[in-house]
Design a protein around this motif. Structure first.
Motif, mmCIF file in Angstrom:
data_model
loop_
_atom_site.group_PDB
_atom_site.id
_atom_site.type_symbol
_atom_site.label_atom_id
_atom_site.label_comp_id
_atom_site.label_asym_id
_atom_site.label_seq_id
_atom_site.Cartn_x
_atom_site.Cartn_y
_atom_site.Cartn_z
ATOM 1 N N PHE A 22 45.275 45.883 42.955
ATOM 2 C CA PHE A 22 45.592 44.563 42.396
ATOM 3 C C PHE A 22 46.191 44.702 41.003
ATOM 4 O O PHE A 22 47.189 44.056 40.670
ATOM 5 N N SER A 23 45.590 45.553 40.173
ATOM 6 C CA SER A 23 46.090 45.756 38.817
ATOM 7 C C SER A 23 47.450 46.436 38.811
ATOM 8 O O SER A 23 48.368 46.013 38.108
ATOM 9 N N SER A 24 47.600 47.490 39.607
ATOM 10 C CA SER A 24 48.831 48.277 39.568
ATOM 11 C C SER A 24 50.006 47.554 40.215
ATOM 12 O O SER A 24 51.141 47.653 39.735
ATOM 13 N N ILE A 25 49.781 46.800 41.297
ATOM 14 C CA ILE A 25 50.885 46.102 41.949
ATOM 15 C C ILE A 25 51.441 45.023 41.033
ATOM 16 O O ILE A 25 52.645 44.743 41.015
ATOM 17 N N ASN A 26 50.555 44.407 40.230
ATOM 18 C CA ASN A 26 51.026 43.412 39.273
ATOM 19 C C ASN A 26 51.893 44.051 38.202
ATOM 20 O O ASN A 26 52.777 43.396 37.645
ATOM 21 N N ILE A 78 33.909 45.804 35.284
ATOM 22 C CA ILE A 78 35.085 45.747 36.153
ATOM 23 C C ILE A 78 35.295 44.333 36.687
ATOM 24 O O ILE A 78 36.439 43.874 36.852
ATOM 25 N N LEU A 79 34.208 43.602 36.904
ATOM 26 C CA LEU A 79 34.330 42.194 37.300
ATOM 27 C C LEU A 79 34.988 41.381 36.194
ATOM 28 O O LEU A 79 35.883 40.565 36.448
ATOM 29 N N ALA A 80 34.536 41.603 34.958
ATOM 30 C CA ALA A 80 35.131 40.893 33.824
ATOM 31 C C ALA A 80 36.604 41.255 33.674
ATOM 32 O O ALA A 80 37.449 40.391 33.373
ATOM 33 N N GLY A 81 36.931 42.532 33.889
ATOM 34 C CA GLY A 81 38.319 42.962 33.795
ATOM 35 C C GLY A 81 39.211 42.251 34.795
ATOM 36 O O GLY A 81 40.339 41.841 34.460
ATOM 37 N N ILE A 82 38.726 42.089 36.024
ATOM 38 C CA ILE A 82 39.518 41.403 37.052
ATOM 39 C C ILE A 82 39.758 39.951 36.665
ATOM 40 O O ILE A 82 40.876 39.427 36.796
ATOM 41 N N VAL A 83 38.719 39.273 36.160
ATOM 42 C CA VAL A 83 38.857 37.865 35.762
ATOM 43 C C VAL A 83 39.853 37.721 34.615
ATOM 44 O O VAL A 83 40.731 36.838 34.636
ATOM 45 N N ILE A 84 39.736 38.583 33.601
ATOM 46 C CA ILE A 84 40.652 38.511 32.455
ATOM 47 C C ILE A 84 42.085 38.781 32.893
ATOM 48 O O ILE A 84 43.033 38.112 32.463
ATOM 49 N N PHE A 85 42.261 39.772 33.764
ATOM 50 C CA PHE A 85 43.597 40.112 34.239
ATOM 51 C C PHE A 85 44.206 38.948 35.018
ATOM 52 O O PHE A 85 45.388 38.615 34.846
ATOM 53 N N VAL A 107 46.794 39.415 27.126
ATOM 54 C CA VAL A 107 45.567 39.087 27.862
ATOM 55 C C VAL A 107 45.474 39.948 29.121
ATOM 56 O O VAL A 107 44.408 40.508 29.440
ATOM 57 N N GLN A 108 46.585 40.071 29.841
ATOM 58 C CA GLN A 108 46.611 40.929 31.026
ATOM 59 C C GLN A 108 46.221 42.366 30.676
ATOM 60 O O GLN A 108 45.466 43.011 31.398
ATOM 61 N N GLY A 109 46.776 42.868 29.587
ATOM 62 C CA GLY A 109 46.488 44.234 29.178
ATOM 63 C C GLY A 109 45.013 44.455 28.891
ATOM 64 O O GLY A 109 44.453 45.515 29.214
ATOM 65 N N THR A 110 44.361 43.461 28.294
ATOM 66 C CA THR A 110 42.930 43.566 28.038
ATOM 67 C C THR A 110 42.161 43.752 29.339
ATOM 68 O O THR A 110 41.294 44.627 29.454
ATOM 69 N N GLY A 111 42.483 42.932 30.321
ATOM 70 C CA GLY A 111 41.821 43.064 31.622
ATOM 71 C C GLY A 111 42.128 44.375 32.302
ATOM 72 O O GLY A 111 41.239 45.013 32.894
ATOM 73 N N PHE A 170 50.142 37.774 43.667
ATOM 74 C CA PHE A 170 48.994 38.582 44.087
ATOM 75 C C PHE A 170 47.670 38.100 43.492
ATOM 76 O O PHE A 170 46.669 38.820 43.551
ATOM 77 N N LEU A 171 47.639 36.898 42.947
ATOM 78 C CA LEU A 171 46.378 36.371 42.440
ATOM 79 C C LEU A 171 45.295 36.276 43.528
ATOM 80 O O LEU A 171 44.123 36.560 43.258
ATOM 81 N N PRO A 172 45.631 35.890 44.775
ATOM 82 C CA PRO A 172 44.588 35.896 45.817
ATOM 83 C C PRO A 172 43.979 37.280 46.044
ATOM 84 O O PRO A 172 42.783 37.393 46.344
ATOM 85 N N LEU A 173 44.780 38.346 45.884
ATOM 86 C CA LEU A 173 44.241 39.696 46.030
ATOM 87 C C LEU A 173 43.221 39.984 44.933
ATOM 88 O O LEU A 173 42.236 40.690 45.163
#
Length: 541
Positions: A22-26, A78-85, A107-111, A170-173
């Motif tokens: 999810f992070s890398s595809i974005n 990691i849960l917090a990272g996904i939400v922030i991203f 903000v994305q980078g922080t997540g 890819f937000l649903p992912l």
């Protein structure tokens, strides 16, 4: 988590891989679309800041979360990272101008930093270094897979849909990744003996931020010798000195300096820093070359970079299996770095799409062989109690290298293209403007903006709106502009080649420690030799 069954570990890895994908595809979907987004929002002078702010915030969050996850466990971070991203991605799609986009990318980078710090460390919690080689290769393959689909998809979106969907698709992912981590990932108890190094965290942040700002602004917004840049570097040096002093005094440092007593940790991190400086600083301009110089649409520009991802995917999987089978990694690192240098050199001399594709394939092969090695070498050299902060240190040095590399390459590009543009305007690129009236001549020279080459539809509108006598002259000026951009980008790729060659030389100094077959290691105080602790099956089958 080494006591878990192998089947449970695989299930946990599925959750981690989903969050990583999810992070890398974005990231990969945005890369090839950025030139077109910049053309829509304007502000090409801030182009590198879209990348720089991402690395800056991810760098800070990575190193801070690394130690905190050693204390509190990986799950909730990691849960917090996904939400922030996800929040950053959604907001980025609502951007009205380049400044908003830069802020939301921060903000994305922080997540992303939180996700990377915890995901890679979790592999170390689950598997021994010997078996970790296979999983490290798989994780690199995930990046390769996202790089295969991302660029083409990003180009297709900006060609056929609104650019906002680059960030929203890819937000649903992300929601799927959040739920998988929530229900599948175990939470460990807090290490009560550990405390949080607030002062060290603050001083580390005060070291990183002004340093990255100095490199980002120097040569572009301010001269290198300006009081602002010198002041930022001076502030960085003072903060760094205070940080080092603090880390030698506190009970639980945010970045234990003892880690760097191991040559494997020190050399691997230095190589990672230099490698990312050359690689990220140069590769981010590939879309510029393909779209601006070669005139390829964003959709097809993604297909040009896709071969690099495919070759990286194949070779990283091979490298992971090879390290698990042999327990060795140095030869892979040397081979990979040498191939990367050659691939980058081909970018310097590329003149057409086939050579560009060939350079992508070769560079991807080298990246696939070399990239997984240095993270594994660091994790293999440290005790499991320091696994989070050691893994974060790798991400820290890579992100610092990438950010500084982008800034330096941006300076190289802007300086080079400014010189070439001055010569182009003064000589009119060898194109005679004598047949045009002074007002039209002035208008044509004002249109000589490299950003114009990235928006083909706007370029067509401008050209069709010119009077007939001016159109052939404008076409010749555009060709000269392409040559100026091509020469400037060649200078960027040459700089990247030299930097990667330095990383290759340092790789010869990397000390190869046989990969352990245990998750934990302790030191025998009487002999100072490492011995195995808590034997863990390799589960090679």
């Amino acid at each position: 988590m080494e006591h878990l069954s192998y089947q449970r570990k695989v299930t946990i890895m599925a959750a981690i891989i989903t969050s990583m994908f999810f992070s890398s595809i974005n990231q990969t979907i945005v890369g090839v679309a950025l030139p077109r987004i910049i053309a829509k929002l304007g502000g090409m002078e801030y182009y590198t800041w879209i990348i720089t702010i991402y690395f800056l915030t991810s760098t800070i969050s990575t190193i801070l979360v690394g130690k905190l996850s050693d204390i509190y466990g990986r799950k909730y971070f990691i849960l917090a990272g996904i939400v922030i991203f996800m929040a950053g991605a959604f907001l980025a799609g609502t951007s009205k101008d380049i400044i908003q986009l830069i802020i939301y990318r921060g903000v994305q980078g922080t997540g992303a930093g939180v996700i990377m710090a915890t995901a890679f460390t979790a592999i170390g919690d689950l598997f021994s270094p010997r078996e970790r080689g296979r999983w490290s290769g798989l994780m690199s393959a995930i990046f390769g897979m996202s790089s295969v689909f991302g660029p083409g998809l990003g180009g297709y979106i900006v060609d056929h849909l609104e650019w906002h969907w680059v960030f929203w698709l890819f937000l649903p992912l992300g929601l799927v990744a959040f739920l998988m981590i929530l229900f599948l990932f175990p939470q460990v108890e807090r290490q009560e003996s550990q405390s949080i190094d607030y002062l060290g965290s603050l001083l580390l942040t005060l070291t990183i931020v002004p340093m990255l700002l100095a490199f980002s602004w120097a040569g572009t917004k301010y001269p290198w010798s300006s009081s602002v840049i010198i002041g930022l570097f001076a502030f960085t040096i003072v903060a760094l000195g205070l940080f080092i002093f603090t880390e030698t005094k506190v009970r639980t440092p945010v970045l234990p300096l003892d880690l760097f007593k191991s040559s494997a940790v020190t050399i691997s991190n230095i190589i990672g820093f230099i490698m990312n400086a050359g690689m990220m600083g140069a590769l981010m301009y590939i879309p510029f070359y393909v779209q601006g110089v070669m005139g390829i649409s964003p959709t097809y520009a993604g297909y040009v970079t896709m071969p690099m991802s495919i070759s990286m995917l194949a070779l990283s999987a091979y490298a992971g299996r090879r390290m698990t089978k042999t327990g060795k990694y140095k030869n892979l690192a040397l081979t990979g770095m040498a191939i990367m240098v050659f691939g980058m050199f081909l970018m310097v001399i590329m003149k057409n799409i086939p050579v560009a594709v060939l350079s992508m394939i070769i560079f991807g092969c080298g990246l696939g062989l070399g990239m997984p090695v240095f993270m594994l070498a660091v994790q293999n050299a440290v005790d499991s109690k320091d696994l989070g902060v050691a893994t974060a240190s790798v991400q820290l040095f890579r992100n610092l290298g990438g950010t500084i590399g982008i800034a330096v390459m941006g300076t190289v590009l802007s300086t080079s293209i400014a010189n070439k543009m001055n010569g182009l305007i003064s000589r009119s690129g060898g194109v005679s403007l004598s047949g045009l009236d002074p007002e039209m001549s002035k208008k044509l020279t004002q249109l000589l903006d490299p950003q114009l080459l990235l928006d083909h539809s706007k370029l067509s509108v401008i050209q069709n709106g010119l009077p007939a006598p001016a159109q052939p002259v404008f076409a010749h000026l555009l060709e000269a502009l392409k040559q100026a951009l091509a020469g400037s980008l060649s200078n960027v790729f040459l700089t990247g080649t030299i930097v990667l060659a330095v990383a290759l030389m340092l790789t010869f100094l990397l000390k190869e420690l046989p990969l352990r077959t245990t998750v934990h290691k302790i030191t025998n105080s009487s002999t100072e030799k490492q011995r195995d602790y808590h034997q863990v099956s390799l589960n090679m089958k």
